[in-house]
Design a protein around this motif. Sequence first.
Motif, mmCIF file in Angstrom:
data_model
loop_
_atom_site.group_PDB
_atom_site.id
_atom_site.type_symbol
_atom_site.label_atom_id
_atom_site.label_comp_id
_atom_site.label_asym_id
_atom_site.label_seq_id
_atom_site.Cartn_x
_atom_site.Cartn_y
_atom_site.Cartn_z
ATOM 1 N N ASP A 59 65.353 7.747 -4.695
ATOM 2 C CA ASP A 59 64.423 8.457 -3.814
ATOM 3 C C ASP A 59 65.139 9.043 -2.605
ATOM 4 O O ASP A 59 66.163 8.507 -2.159
ATOM 5 N N VAL A 61 65.518 9.002 1.241
ATOM 6 C CA VAL A 61 65.224 7.923 2.172
ATOM 7 C C VAL A 61 63.982 8.260 2.996
ATOM 8 O O VAL A 61 63.257 7.361 3.450
ATOM 9 N N LYS A 64 60.444 6.594 2.255
ATOM 10 C CA LYS A 64 60.136 5.188 2.505
ATOM 11 C C LYS A 64 58.965 4.930 3.461
ATOM 12 O O LYS A 64 58.299 3.918 3.238
ATOM 13 N N THR A 75 68.279 6.852 -1.766
ATOM 14 C CA THR A 75 68.267 5.404 -1.799
ATOM 15 C C THR A 75 67.795 4.915 -3.160
ATOM 16 O O THR A 75 66.839 5.468 -3.726
ATOM 17 N N SER A 77 65.753 2.603 -5.190
ATOM 18 C CA SER A 77 64.543 1.874 -4.821
ATOM 19 C C SER A 77 64.092 0.951 -5.948
ATOM 20 O O SER A 77 63.924 1.398 -7.089
ATOM 21 N N SER A 124 66.738 0.078 -1.412
ATOM 22 C CA SER A 124 65.405 -0.137 -0.849
ATOM 23 C C SER A 124 64.600 -1.107 -1.693
ATOM 24 O O SER A 124 64.613 -1.044 -2.918
ATOM 25 N N TYR A 125 63.869 -1.974 -1.011
ATOM 26 C CA TYR A 125 62.951 -2.922 -1.639
ATOM 27 C C TYR A 125 61.552 -2.451 -1.264
ATOM 28 O O TYR A 125 61.168 -2.491 -0.082
ATOM 29 N N THR A 126 60.772 -2.011 -2.256
ATOM 30 C CA THR A 126 59.605 -1.184 -1.947
ATOM 31 C C THR A 126 58.599 -1.205 -3.102
ATOM 32 O O THR A 126 58.693 -2.044 -3.995
ATOM 33 N N TYR A 127 57.646 -0.301 -3.053
ATOM 34 C CA TYR A 127 56.584 -0.073 -4.052
ATOM 35 C C TYR A 127 55.504 -1.156 -4.022
ATOM 36 O O TYR A 127 54.376 -0.896 -3.613
#
Length: 330
Positions: A59, A61, A64, A75, A77, A124-127
């Motif tokens: 993604d 950045v 985010k 990044t 993700s 990234s730690y996300t979603y």
Amino acid sequence: MRAKQASYWNRQGSRILCRLCPHECMISEGRYGLCNARQNIGGTLISQSYAMISALNLDPVEKKPLYHFYPGSKTLSFGSFGCNLKCGFCQNSGIASSKPAGNIQLSPEDAVYFAVEKNIKLISYTYNEPLINYEWVFDMSMLARKKSMQNILVTNGYIKEEPLKKLACFIDAANVDLKAFSDDFYHKNCGGSLEPVLKSIEILHKMNVHLEITNLVIDGENSDMEEFEKMIEYIAGINDEIPLHLSRYFPSHKFTAAKTKRETLFNLYDIAKTKLKYVYLGNFDGIEQESTYCKNCGFCIISRKGYDITVNCKNPRICPECGIRNNIII
């Protein structure tokens, strides 16, 4: 790959008290905590989301959203499943509310190896809510740091102080979703409370994690001007250079209310700008409120149209017009 024993819990008879987040779920044999990711198996708390990846993307950045952290970079993700809040307006309810079909298994070692192979510097730690997948995120963050990668946490901030402080040692940037500045809103719409989120914001800032905040604005729910002014005063009291992203709500999950009015967002933007140096409007395209301007002279340092950006100077940290240093990490 097997699920992993979780951190932060105590056995109480045949039940387990989970101490990861403020809910402090008391979990009976075979049952899950509110997050749907941590399970009592034979008197041991198991993280069933460990290494279970529901989404993996490269993604911008800015998605985010982080506008002041390596602008224009990509990044890698990662998302898993589960969440410890139950927001009626959730944007990712498919992976937040239940374990989706088709998860892939990926160890931290393999994930870092993949990033190294692709020469990716931002992770990234996300979603879904990454803090529910605490053990995998922690292991991954340590390994990524050893490889000189930058760790990004995109979170609701609903976690207890001790685990957050331990993890924050390996986190370089975070975007915290501050859903409202009202405990009533959190109770009614999210099944949580405000204070732990504020404490997380304060901890991340104190530990020198680059911090940005997102507020999804919903007309009639968290758009009260007086309440919003209190939120702005709170953020400015920590640091008036924390970037704030005001995001436009669209109907999703259980919420069917109309999308946020443009005038609401622009009015709140004007209020925020009276006390904060960097304020952005999200879920709009092609507006000047997406771009980054020098906090002193107003020079347009970074032009944005969606995820297309143009950096208008050699070093975006230093304004080429007035020479002042802006809160941008490159």
